[in-house]
Each structure stands twice: as structure tokens, then as C-alpha cells.
Design a protein around this motif. Structure first.
Motif, PDB file in Angstrom:
ATOM      1  N   CYS A  95       7.102 -43.011  -1.936  1.00  0.00           N
ATOM      2  CA  CYS A  95       8.432 -42.629  -1.424  1.00  0.00           C
ATOM      3  C   CYS A  95       9.345 -42.228  -2.575  1.00  0.00           C
ATOM      4  O   CYS A  95      10.069 -41.228  -2.477  1.00  0.00           O
ATOM      5  N   ASN A  96       9.327 -42.990  -3.658  1.00  0.00           N
ATOM      6  CA  ASN A  96      10.144 -42.655  -4.831  1.00  0.00           C
ATOM      7  C   ASN A  96       9.754 -41.291  -5.384  1.00  0.00           C
ATOM      8  O   ASN A  96      10.616 -40.487  -5.739  1.00  0.00           O
ATOM      9  N   HIS A  97       8.469 -41.033  -5.445  1.00  0.00           N
ATOM     10  CA  HIS A  97       7.988 -39.740  -5.938  1.00  0.00           C
ATOM     11  C   HIS A  97       8.471 -38.605  -5.029  1.00  0.00           C
ATOM     12  O   HIS A  97       8.930 -37.564  -5.503  1.00  0.00           O
ATOM     13  N   ALA A  98       8.377 -38.821  -3.718  1.00  0.00           N
ATOM     14  CA  ALA A  98       8.803 -37.793  -2.760  1.00  0.00           C
ATOM     15  C   ALA A  98      10.294 -37.505  -2.906  1.00  0.00           C
ATOM     16  O   ALA A  98      10.715 -36.343  -2.846  1.00  0.00           O
ATOM     17  N   LYS A  99      11.096 -38.533  -3.109  1.00  0.00           N
ATOM     18  CA  LYS A  99      12.535 -38.346  -3.296  1.00  0.00           C
ATOM     19  C   LYS A  99      12.810 -37.524  -4.559  1.00  0.00           C
ATOM     20  O   LYS A  99      13.649 -36.626  -4.546  1.00  0.00           O
ATOM     21  N   LYS A 100      12.099 -37.843  -5.631  1.00  0.00           N
ATOM     22  CA  LYS A 100      12.266 -37.084  -6.882  1.00  0.00           C
ATOM     23  C   LYS A 100      11.877 -35.628  -6.682  1.00  0.00           C
ATOM     24  O   LYS A 100      12.556 -34.726  -7.159  1.00  0.00           O
ATOM     25  N   GLU A 101      10.777 -35.402  -5.971  1.00  0.00           N
ATOM     26  CA  GLU A 101      10.324 -34.029  -5.709  1.00  0.00           C
ATOM     27  C   GLU A 101      11.357 -33.251  -4.902  1.00  0.00           C
ATOM     28  O   GLU A 101      11.603 -32.094  -5.170  1.00  0.00           O
ATOM     29  N   LYS A 102      11.943 -33.897  -3.904  1.00  0.00           N
ATOM     30  CA  LYS A 102      12.961 -33.227  -3.086  1.00  0.00           C
ATOM     31  C   LYS A 102      14.176 -32.859  -3.931  1.00  0.00           C
ATOM     32  O   LYS A 102      14.741 -31.787  -3.775  1.00  0.00           O
ATOM     33  N   LYS A 103      14.573 -33.759  -4.840  1.00  0.00           N
ATOM     34  CA  LYS A 103      15.710 -33.466  -5.714  1.00  0.00           C
ATOM     35  C   LYS A 103      15.389 -32.278  -6.617  1.00  0.00           C
ATOM     36  O   LYS A 103      16.217 -31.392  -6.796  1.00  0.00           O
ATOM     37  N   ILE A 104      14.195 -32.259  -7.163  1.00  0.00           N
ATOM     38  CA  ILE A 104      13.788 -31.160  -8.037  1.00  0.00           C
ATOM     39  C   ILE A 104      13.783 -29.852  -7.266  1.00  0.00           C
ATOM     40  O   ILE A 104      14.274 -28.829  -7.743  1.00  0.00           O
ATOM     41  N   GLN A 105      13.254 -29.867  -6.056  1.00  0.00           N
ATOM     42  CA  GLN A 105      13.224 -28.652  -5.237  1.00  0.00           C
ATOM     43  C   GLN A 105      14.630 -28.192  -4.884  1.00  0.00           C
ATOM     44  O   GLN A 105      14.922 -27.003  -4.892  1.00  0.00           O
ATOM     45  N   LYS A 106      15.513 -29.139  -4.590  1.00  0.00           N
ATOM     46  CA  LYS A 106      16.885 -28.785  -4.256  1.00  0.00           C
ATOM     47  C   LYS A 106      17.582 -28.153  -5.463  1.00  0.00           C
ATOM     48  O   LYS A 106      18.263 -27.138  -5.330  1.00  0.00           O
ATOM     49  N   ILE A 107      17.386 -28.729  -6.625  1.00  0.00           N
ATOM     50  CA  ILE A 107      17.980 -28.166  -7.848  1.00  0.00           C
ATOM     51  C   ILE A 107      17.426 -26.771  -8.097  1.00  0.00           C
ATOM     52  O   ILE A 107      18.164 -25.841  -8.414  1.00  0.00           O
ATOM     53  N   SER A 108      16.134 -26.609  -7.912  1.00  0.00           N
ATOM     54  CA  SER A 108      15.508 -25.301  -8.110  1.00  0.00           C
ATOM     55  C   SER A 108      16.100 -24.260  -7.170  1.00  0.00           C
ATOM     56  O   SER A 108      16.379 -23.133  -7.575  1.00  0.00           O
ATOM     57  N   ARG A 109      16.284 -24.626  -5.909  1.00  0.00           N
ATOM     58  CA  ARG A 109      16.867 -23.687  -4.942  1.00  0.00           C
ATOM     59  C   ARG A 109      18.311 -23.361  -5.301  1.00  0.00           C
ATOM     60  O   ARG A 109      18.734 -22.221  -5.215  1.00  0.00           O
ATOM     61  N   ASN A 110      19.048 -24.398  -5.685  1.00  0.00           N
ATOM     62  CA  ASN A 110      20.461 -24.181  -6.018  1.00  0.00           C
ATOM     63  C   ASN A 110      20.638 -23.235  -7.195  1.00  0.00           C
ATOM     64  O   ASN A 110      21.591 -22.485  -7.248  1.00  0.00           O
ATOM     65  N   TYR A 111      19.768 -23.308  -8.140  1.00  0.00           N
ATOM     66  CA  TYR A 111      19.881 -22.465  -9.331  1.00  0.00           C
ATOM     67  C   TYR A 111      18.940 -21.271  -9.302  1.00  0.00           C
ATOM     68  O   TYR A 111      18.806 -20.560 -10.275  1.00  0.00           O
ATOM     69  N   HIS A 112      18.279 -21.078  -8.176  1.00  0.00           N
ATOM     70  CA  HIS A 112      17.382 -19.943  -7.982  1.00  0.00           C
ATOM     71  C   HIS A 112      16.325 -19.851  -9.082  1.00  0.00           C
ATOM     72  O   HIS A 112      16.013 -18.772  -9.579  1.00  0.00           O
ATOM     73  N   LEU A 113      15.830 -21.002  -9.462  1.00  0.00           N
ATOM     74  CA  LEU A 113      14.768 -21.016 -10.466  1.00  0.00           C
ATOM     75  C   LEU A 113      13.455 -20.704  -9.775  1.00  0.00           C
ATOM     76  O   LEU A 113      13.226 -21.095  -8.633  1.00  0.00           O
ATOM     77  N   GLU A 114      12.625 -20.002 -10.462  1.00  0.00           N
ATOM     78  CA  GLU A 114      11.303 -19.751  -9.914  1.00  0.00           C
ATOM     79  C   GLU A 114      10.469 -21.005 -10.117  1.00  0.00           C
ATOM     80  O   GLU A 114      10.279 -21.454 -11.238  1.00  0.00           O
ATOM     81  N   ALA A 115      10.027 -21.546  -9.007  1.00  0.00           N
ATOM     82  CA  ALA A 115       9.226 -22.762  -9.094  1.00  0.00           C
ATOM     83  C   ALA A 115       7.831 -22.417  -9.603  1.00  0.00           C
ATOM     84  O   ALA A 115       7.280 -21.379  -9.272  1.00  0.00           O
ATOM     85  N   GLU A 116       7.311 -23.304 -10.414  1.00  0.00           N
ATOM     86  CA  GLU A 116       5.944 -23.123 -10.880  1.00  0.00           C
ATOM     87  C   GLU A 116       5.008 -23.333  -9.695  1.00  0.00           C
ATOM     88  O   GLU A 116       5.305 -24.102  -8.786  1.00  0.00           O
ATOM     89  N   ASP A 117       3.916 -22.609  -9.723  1.00  0.00           N
ATOM     90  CA  ASP A 117       2.911 -22.851  -8.690  1.00  0.00           C
ATOM     91  C   ASP A 117       2.360 -24.237  -8.928  1.00  0.00           C
ATOM     92  O   ASP A 117       1.944 -24.563 -10.026  1.00  0.00           O
ATOM     93  N   LYS A 118       2.400 -25.022  -7.887  1.00  0.00           N
ATOM     94  CA  LYS A 118       1.865 -26.378  -8.030  1.00  0.00           C
ATOM     95  C   LYS A 118       0.348 -26.306  -7.970  1.00  0.00           C
ATOM     96  O   LYS A 118      -0.216 -25.736  -7.060  1.00  0.00           O
ATOM     97  N   HIS A 119      -0.250 -26.935  -8.955  1.00  0.00           N
ATOM     98  CA  HIS A 119      -1.701 -26.971  -8.996  1.00  0.00           C
ATOM     99  C   HIS A 119      -2.156 -28.181  -8.190  1.00  0.00           C
ATOM    100  O   HIS A 119      -1.799 -29.297  -8.496  1.00  0.00           O
ATOM    101  N   VAL A 120      -2.889 -27.916  -7.140  1.00  0.00           N
ATOM    102  CA  VAL A 120      -3.429 -29.010  -6.350  1.00  0.00           C
ATOM    103  C   VAL A 120      -4.815 -29.300  -6.888  1.00  0.00           C
ATOM    104  O   VAL A 120      -5.732 -28.509  -6.776  1.00  0.00           O
ATOM    105  N   ASP A 121      -4.921 -30.450  -7.504  1.00  0.00           N
ATOM    106  CA  ASP A 121      -6.172 -30.863  -8.105  1.00  0.00           C
ATOM    107  C   ASP A 121      -7.173 -31.160  -7.000  1.00  0.00           C
ATOM    108  O   ASP A 121      -6.839 -31.797  -6.010  1.00  0.00           O
ATOM    109  N   THR A 122      -8.376 -30.691  -7.151  1.00  0.00           N
ATOM    110  CA  THR A 122      -9.360 -30.975  -6.113  1.00  0.00           C
ATOM    111  C   THR A 122      -9.783 -32.423  -6.222  1.00  0.00           C
ATOM    112  O   THR A 122     -10.023 -32.943  -7.300  1.00  0.00           O
TER     113      THR A 122
END
Length: 193
Positions: free
Chosen positions: A86-113
Motif C-alpha cells: 500500500c505504501n508503495h502504491a501511494k508513492k507511485e500515485k504521487k510520482i504519477q501525479k507529479i509527472s502529469r502536473n509537470y508534463h514529464l515524459e514517464a519512463e517506460d516501466k520495465h515489467v520484469d518477467t
């Protein structure tokens, strides 16, 4: 590793409260199942390793606070893991919100197999599963990907089995509304294999 009964495990945990070297048994016994659980929830090996590391650090640090009740020791570890997810998910949401607010291009998330039994079906449904509330994600993960029985989930969560069944039914109905029908049917077919 030799099999221990519940009394032996209680003694090891009691010993680990005073001697952290005894914590090795706890780590060896529970780390694989906690890692699998976390991996199914975050679906990224590096993140899962970080979370599991934090889980066992917190468990070792707070072991003196653990008291035996009607639930197994593993339920305490799962609860710590759930909170860290849950803590990780909250941090991720904050990062995504900041990225959207500043129109930063998000890095492609690498999903490890992940080479678990259910990798294909989990990959298939993960995108949709992330859209559900955390408690629903947790219940679906424990039941279908960790393959826990309702009695095991009840032991881990402290909830009644019939309540869990109703909650699971509702969670699956929510999931069904998020997934296109043909994708949903294929996922159910893969999960039940």
C-alpha cells in the motif's frame, strides 16, 4: 530444512526476540511465500525485492511486539507486506501525479518477467487488476495466484470465510466490468488451468 511443528516455531520466534541469529529460520521459512505474494501484487522484481527486504527488516525490528493469538505467524508477515505494498502504491500515485502536473515524459516501466506458475494468466490480467481497490487486489491475488483456500485467507486476514467469499464475488464482479468480455473469459480459463 527440517520440519518444525507450531510449538517448535513458537520457541524459535521466542528465541529470535532475544537473538537475531535465530531470525534466519523465520526468514528462510517465510521469505519465498512473502516474495511470491509481493511479486504478484507489484509485478516488478526490483520493487518486490525492496518491499520484501523492508518487510523482514520491520519484522525483525518489531518481533518483540508480536504476540501469539489465534492467527498464524505468517499472517503477521502478510499484514506487514500488505502495508508495504500500500505504501508503495501511494508513492507511485504521487510520482504519477507529479509527472502529469509537470508534463514529464514517464519512463517506460520495465515489467520484469516472473517465472511463477501463473505468470501468463497474471500478466494477462495485471493491468485490469491494478484498477481495483487494494483490498480486492489482495483477495484475488491470495485466492487465485497464491492458491490459498478460504480458510487460509481467513487465518491471514482475520475475516470470516463467508465474508471473504462474498467479498471475492464482489471483487470479481468489479473486475468483470473493467475487462472486455472476451479477455475476461480467457483469463478465467487460464486461471482455472
Amino acid at each position: 530444512m527440517a520440519k518444525y511443528n507450531e510449538q517448535d516455531e513458537k520457541e524459535v520466534i521466542l528465541q529470535a526476540k532475544n537473538d537475531f541469529k535465530a531470525f534466519d529460520y523465520i526468514y528462510e521459512k517465510y521469505m519465498p511465500m512473502i516474495f511470491n505474494y509481493v511479486m504478484y501484487r507489484v509485478y516488478n522484481r526490483e520493487v518486490a525485492e525492496d518491499i520484501v527486504s523492508t518487510v523482514f527488516f520491520k519484522a525483525m525490528k518489531n518481533l518483540a511486539l508480536f504476540k501469539w493469538r489465534k492467527i498464524p505467524f505468517s499472517a503477521w508477515l502478510y499484514r506487514i507486506a500488505f502495508n508495504e505494498i500500500c505504501n508503495h502504491a501511494k508513492k507511485e500515485k504521487k510520482i504519477q501525479k507529479i509527472s502529469r502536473n509537470y508534463h514529464l515524459e514517464a519512463e517506460d516501466k520495465h515489467v520484469d518477467t516472473y517465472n511463477g506458475k501463473n505468470e501468463k494468466s497474471f500478466e494477462f490480467i495485471h493491468t485490469y487488476l491494478k484498477q481495483l481497490p487494494m483490498k480486492d487486489q489482495d483477495l484475488i491475488t491470495l485466492r487465485f495466484f497464491e492458491r490459498k483456500s478460504f480458510s487460509e485467507i481467513a487465518g491471514l486476514t482475520g475475516k470470516n470465510e463467508s465474508t471473504l467469499r462474498v467479498n471475492l464475488h464482489r471483487a470479481l464482479k468489479k473486475l468483470e466490468t473493467l475487462i472486455p468480455e472476451e479477455v475476461y473469459n480467457e483469463a478465467l480459463k487460464q486461471i482455472s488451468m
